[in-house]
Design a protein around this motif. Structure first.
Motif, PDB file in Angstrom:
ATOM      1  N   GLU A 102     -35.765  50.330  80.512  1.00  0.00           N
ATOM      2  CA  GLU A 102     -35.044  51.120  81.510  1.00  0.00           C
ATOM      3  C   GLU A 102     -33.647  50.546  81.754  1.00  0.00           C
ATOM      4  O   GLU A 102     -32.661  51.284  81.840  1.00  0.00           O
ATOM      5  N   TYR A 103     -33.536  49.230  81.839  1.00  0.00           N
ATOM      6  CA  TYR A 103     -32.227  48.596  82.040  1.00  0.00           C
ATOM      7  C   TYR A 103     -31.291  48.876  80.856  1.00  0.00           C
ATOM      8  O   TYR A 103     -30.085  49.099  81.040  1.00  0.00           O
ATOM      9  N   LYS A 104     -31.849  48.815  79.638  1.00  0.00           N
ATOM     10  CA  LYS A 104     -31.024  49.098  78.453  1.00  0.00           C
ATOM     11  C   LYS A 104     -30.473  50.526  78.500  1.00  0.00           C
ATOM     12  O   LYS A 104     -29.285  50.762  78.238  1.00  0.00           O
ATOM     13  N   GLN A 105     -31.358  51.475  78.794  1.00  0.00           N
ATOM     14  CA  GLN A 105     -30.920  52.865  78.855  1.00  0.00           C
ATOM     15  C   GLN A 105     -29.873  53.058  79.948  1.00  0.00           C
ATOM     16  O   GLN A 105     -28.868  53.765  79.761  1.00  0.00           O
ATOM     17  N   PHE A 106     -30.101  52.426  81.069  1.00  0.00           N
ATOM     18  CA  PHE A 106     -29.163  52.523  82.186  1.00  0.00           C
ATOM     19  C   PHE A 106     -27.807  51.933  81.800  1.00  0.00           C
ATOM     20  O   PHE A 106     -26.752  52.506  82.083  1.00  0.00           O
ATOM     21  N   SER A 107     -27.815  50.768  81.144  1.00  0.00           N
ATOM     22  CA  SER A 107     -26.580  50.105  80.712  1.00  0.00           C
ATOM     23  C   SER A 107     -25.816  50.966  79.708  1.00  0.00           C
ATOM     24  O   SER A 107     -24.589  51.106  79.801  1.00  0.00           O
ATOM     25  N   MET A 108     -26.538  51.560  78.759  1.00  0.00           N
ATOM     26  CA  MET A 108     -25.897  52.398  77.751  1.00  0.00           C
ATOM     27  C   MET A 108     -25.285  53.641  78.382  1.00  0.00           C
ATOM     28  O   MET A 108     -24.187  54.073  78.008  1.00  0.00           O
ATOM     29  N   ARG A 109     -25.994  54.215  79.352  1.00  0.00           N
ATOM     30  CA  ARG A 109     -25.516  55.446  79.976  1.00  0.00           C
ATOM     31  C   ARG A 109     -24.297  55.193  80.862  1.00  0.00           C
ATOM     32  O   ARG A 109     -23.338  55.953  80.862  1.00  0.00           O
ATOM     33  N   LYS A 110     -24.317  54.111  81.621  1.00  0.00           N
ATOM     34  CA  LYS A 110     -23.235  53.840  82.566  1.00  0.00           C
ATOM     35  C   LYS A 110     -22.004  53.238  81.903  1.00  0.00           C
ATOM     36  O   LYS A 110     -20.872  53.487  82.320  1.00  0.00           O
ATOM     37  N   LYS A 111     -22.196  52.363  80.926  1.00  0.00           N
ATOM     38  CA  LYS A 111     -21.099  51.749  80.159  1.00  0.00           C
ATOM     39  C   LYS A 111     -20.108  50.969  81.015  1.00  0.00           C
ATOM     40  O   LYS A 111     -18.945  50.801  80.642  1.00  0.00           O
ATOM     41  N   LYS A 112     -20.529  50.487  82.178  1.00  0.00           N
ATOM     42  CA  LYS A 112     -19.592  49.761  83.028  1.00  0.00           C
ATOM     43  C   LYS A 112     -20.179  48.498  83.629  1.00  0.00           C
ATOM     44  O   LYS A 112     -19.559  47.890  84.501  1.00  0.00           O
ATOM     45  N   TYR A 113     -21.374  48.098  83.180  1.00  0.00           N
ATOM     46  CA  TYR A 113     -22.004  46.906  83.728  1.00  0.00           C
ATOM     47  C   TYR A 113     -22.179  45.853  82.635  1.00  0.00           C
ATOM     48  O   TYR A 113     -22.846  46.091  81.636  1.00  0.00           O
ATOM     49  N   ASP A 114     -21.545  44.711  82.844  1.00  0.00           N
ATOM     50  CA  ASP A 114     -21.626  43.625  81.876  1.00  0.00           C
ATOM     51  C   ASP A 114     -23.050  43.075  81.800  1.00  0.00           C
ATOM     52  O   ASP A 114     -23.537  42.757  80.715  1.00  0.00           O
ATOM     53  N   GLN A 115     -23.710  42.964  82.945  1.00  0.00           N
ATOM     54  CA  GLN A 115     -25.086  42.459  82.991  1.00  0.00           C
ATOM     55  C   GLN A 115     -25.870  43.226  84.047  1.00  0.00           C
ATOM     56  O   GLN A 115     -25.322  43.600  85.093  1.00  0.00           O
ATOM     57  N   ILE A 116     -27.139  43.431  83.756  1.00  0.00           N
ATOM     58  CA  ILE A 116     -28.087  43.957  84.738  1.00  0.00           C
ATOM     59  C   ILE A 116     -29.260  42.984  84.743  1.00  0.00           C
ATOM     60  O   ILE A 116     -29.856  42.722  83.696  1.00  0.00           O
ATOM     61  N   ARG A 117     -29.582  42.433  85.922  1.00  0.00           N
ATOM     62  CA  ARG A 117     -30.580  41.358  85.961  1.00  0.00           C
ATOM     63  C   ARG A 117     -31.584  41.536  87.101  1.00  0.00           C
ATOM     64  O   ARG A 117     -31.244  42.076  88.157  1.00  0.00           O
ATOM     65  N   TYR A 118     -32.784  41.048  86.833  1.00  0.00           N
ATOM     66  CA  TYR A 118     -33.759  40.807  87.889  1.00  0.00           C
ATOM     67  C   TYR A 118     -34.057  39.314  87.884  1.00  0.00           C
ATOM     68  O   TYR A 118     -34.405  38.748  86.853  1.00  0.00           O
ATOM     69  N   LEU A 119     -33.886  38.660  89.062  1.00  0.00           N
ATOM     70  CA  LEU A 119     -34.156  37.238  89.220  1.00  0.00           C
ATOM     71  C   LEU A 119     -35.260  37.063  90.255  1.00  0.00           C
ATOM     72  O   LEU A 119     -35.291  37.771  91.276  1.00  0.00           O
ATOM     73  N   ASP A 120     -36.176  36.119  89.993  1.00  0.00           N
ATOM     74  CA  ASP A 120     -37.270  35.919  90.943  1.00  0.00           C
ATOM     75  C   ASP A 120     -36.833  35.039  92.113  1.00  0.00           C
ATOM     76  O   ASP A 120     -35.656  34.661  92.231  1.00  0.00           O
ATOM     77  N   ASN A 121     -37.783  34.681  92.969  1.00  0.00           N
ATOM     78  CA  ASN A 121     -37.458  33.934  94.194  1.00  0.00           C
ATOM     79  C   ASN A 121     -36.860  32.559  93.925  1.00  0.00           C
ATOM     80  O   ASN A 121     -36.166  31.985  94.775  1.00  0.00           O
ATOM     81  N   SER A 122     -37.128  32.010  92.735  1.00  0.00           N
ATOM     82  CA  SER A 122     -36.599  30.683  92.407  1.00  0.00           C
ATOM     83  C   SER A 122     -35.210  30.741  91.797  1.00  0.00           C
ATOM     84  O   SER A 122     -34.609  29.713  91.502  1.00  0.00           O
ATOM     85  N   GLY A 123     -34.686  31.960  91.593  1.00  0.00           N
ATOM     86  CA  GLY A 123     -33.384  32.112  90.964  1.00  0.00           C
ATOM     87  C   GLY A 123     -33.463  32.224  89.453  1.00  0.00           C
ATOM     88  O   GLY A 123     -32.427  32.294  88.784  1.00  0.00           O
ATOM     89  N   GLN A 124     -34.663  32.223  88.902  1.00  0.00           N
ATOM     90  CA  GLN A 124     -34.846  32.318  87.458  1.00  0.00           C
ATOM     91  C   GLN A 124     -34.649  33.759  86.994  1.00  0.00           C
ATOM     92  O   GLN A 124     -35.192  34.697  87.581  1.00  0.00           O
ATOM     93  N   GLU A 125     -33.838  33.920  85.949  1.00  0.00           N
ATOM     94  CA  GLU A 125     -33.686  35.249  85.367  1.00  0.00           C
ATOM     95  C   GLU A 125     -35.004  35.658  84.702  1.00  0.00           C
ATOM     96  O   GLU A 125     -35.522  34.942  83.842  1.00  0.00           O
ATOM     97  N   ILE A 126     -35.526  36.792  85.100  1.00  0.00           N
ATOM     98  CA  ILE A 126     -36.757  37.317  84.487  1.00  0.00           C
ATOM     99  C   ILE A 126     -36.406  38.385  83.461  1.00  0.00           C
ATOM    100  O   ILE A 126     -36.982  38.438  82.374  1.00  0.00           O
TER     101      ILE A 126
END
Length: 539
Positions: A102-126
């Motif tokens: 879903e993030y990939k499709q969203f990134s391709m469609r919008k073409k304006k976001y360098d990164q899209i991330r979900y990070l958990d409570n510890s700050g770790q990129e998931i």
């Protein structure tokens, strides 16, 4: 007895004398008219130039506000993602894979976001999707990083549900160093929660801020001024000379800032939100932009990759100053060019009056065409500052498209004020205008940030509700809106009261396109009016 010589000589000298007198009178009269029209046209040209700068800033401000609104909408959409909620419930790898897709499709469609991330409570990129020059790529699990020490994580994680963090507009940092070539970035994040209300981390998007800066440059092409954008400390985020930008992050440019070059202008800008002034250093036209709306938060950020923000910033502390600047030599050259032309026209006026009339008509027509062009570009109603009918149609198209794609319901309310004519007749049109402004403000305060309130006629308004649950819910909104409109309005020591007939309709429903949707809402409004007014009716 008069001789022939005297007959010849006397008329000659008298003719010369009379000619010189007429020439003097005609010259004085010609100079008076030349001077009069010169001053009038000179002032008009100067004012037109200033007005052009003001209007350029208005369009640039609209562009910035629209960009920020779209980014926040995208962020909140990602925070409500079904796959993310499912992952919170099960922590199944299958749902992480779905989030990546879903993030990939969203990134391709919008073409304006360098990164899209979900990070958990510890700050770790998931999950992290890099735009990768148009080929969105998911970062492998072993390369995901812990961002707990980055200011944008801690500043976002401390927020409550539906609150949004907007970082300073600065440069991207990778592996502790500023990325080269320079990459302007705006980070927008919000905390996410599971079904029981437990905080599960944050969703963060890195916006390519160069898009915003480029948009400002493009919009400035219609004016004589150079576009500038400053942060709250007076450092350039945008300048005609890129070597003067980002002084607050680049040590070699730390002395390059607006405050040190134009200290008096900076103090004047801090004392008022918008304005224009002409100094020996040029013409400055400026407008202060406050990106933080209700529920939005920001901080000072940090150039150091592992340092926290020095301080949190409230709405009044986090601002950008948008400037259109015309240097003295450009401003004066523009006016001197006019002076030369006018002298040429003045000479023609002295010799041939018809030529001056043509030049004057040409100048007036040219100026009126220019003013009409600016007027046609306007997107907002002059009286209420609400979106006008043209902008309403654009937002309705956007809302219908969004509803189709994501399966949402879109609500449309069509409002006609009851009793407005009586206020106009009794208190006068100026009081009627004040009433319209107050009612417009009530509608804005009543609706959500994501909704659109537009003035589509004299006393007719439309509200686009970008997400509604049901017809009953829409009718409830309509009835509450009527209650707000019914509240008395104080106008010049007098009190006026108006009602409202509200037509309501939902998309998707009976209407399949925007024209049918508006027609249904309009029909429902007239039905409400026929049923006694001051009510909301659905079709």
């Amino acid at each position: 007895m008069v001789t022939n010589r005297e007959t010849i000589n006397v008329p000659f000298f008298k003719t010369v004398h009379f000619f010189l007198l007429l020439l003097l009178l005609f010259g004085m009269g010609g100079w008076f008219f030349i001077d009069f029209f010169y001053k009038m046209e000179f002032e008009s040209l100067e004012q037109a130039l200033k007005t052009q700068e003001v209007n350029t800033l208005k369009f640039q401000r609209i562009e910035i506000e629209d960009i920020l609104t779209d980014i926040v909408k995208d962020l909140l959409f990602l925070a409500m993602q079904n796959e993310l909620k499912a992952y919170f419930n099960s922590e199944d790898q299958e749902w992480l894979d779905a989030i990546e897709r879903e993030y990939k499709q969203f990134s391709m469609r919008k073409k304006k976001y360098d990164q899209i991330r979900y990070l958990d409570n510890s700050g770790q990129e998931i999950v992290r999707i890099n735009y990768n020059a148009g080929n969105p790529t998911a970062v492998a699990k072993e390369k995901l990083q812990n961002k707990s020490k980055r200011y944008y994580f801690s500043d976002t994680f401390r927020l409550k549900k539906d609150e949004v963090f907007i970082s300073p507009l600065d440069l991207n940092i990778e592996h502790g160093d500023i990325e080269r070539p320079l990459k302007p970035m705006l980070r927008i994040g919000t905390p996410v929660f599971d079904a029981t209300g437990n905080k599960k981390g944050i969703v963060l998007i890195n916006y390519f801020a160069q898009e915003l800066l480029d948009a400002l440059r493009i919009n400035s092409n219609i004016s004589k001024g150079n576009p500038m954008l400053l942060n709250q400390n007076g450092f350039w985020l945008l300048h005609s000379d890129p070597e003067k930008e980002w002084g607050f992050m680049l040590k070699e440019r730390q002395d390059a800032n607006f405050v040190s070059v134009y200290p008096e202008a900076w103090q004047a800008m801090l004392s008022q939100k918008t304005g224009q002034f002409l100094t020996e250093k040029g013409l400055f036209t400026f407008s202060t932009i406050y990106p933080l709306q209700e529920g939005f938060y920001a901080s000072t950020g940090s150039r150091d990759a592992v340092r926290p923000s020095a301080a949190s910033l409230n709405a009044s502390q986090y601002f950008w100053v948008l400037i259109s600047y015309i240097p003295p030599h450009v401003f004066n050259a523009h006016l001197k060019s006019f002076q030369f032309k006018f002298l040429m026209w003045g000479g023609g006026l002295f010799l041939i009056g018809a030529l001056a009339a043509w030049l004057m008509a040409f100048s007036i027509v040219k100026r009126r065409i220019y003013e009409d062009t600016l007027l046609s570009m306007a997107l907002y109603d002059d009286l209420t500052s609400l979106p006008n009918r043209k902008y309403f149609w654009d937002k309705l198209d956007e809302g219908i498209s969004h509803a189709r794609r994501y399966g949402n319901k879109l609500g449309l309310l069509y409002i006609d004020l009851d009793g407005f004519k009586a206020v106009n007749d009794k208190l006068g049109h100026e009081s009627g205008d004040e009433l319209l402004v107050e009612i417009s403000q009530r509608m804005l305060n009543f609706t959500r940030e994501t909704d659109t309130v537009a003035r589509v006629g004299g006393d007719e308004f439309a509200i686009i509700l970008f997400q509604v649950d049901s017809v009953a819910g829409l009718l409830t909104v309509g009835e509450k809106l009527i209650q707000k409109i019914n509240e008395p309005v104080k106008i010049r020591r007098k009190t006026a009261t108006v009602g409202a007939s509200v037509g309501a309709t939902i998309y998707p429903g009976s209407a399949k396109d925007r024209e049918k949707l508006v027609n249904l809402a309009d029909k429902a409004m007239y039905t409400a009016k026929s049923k006694g007014k001051n009510t909301c009716f659905h079709v």
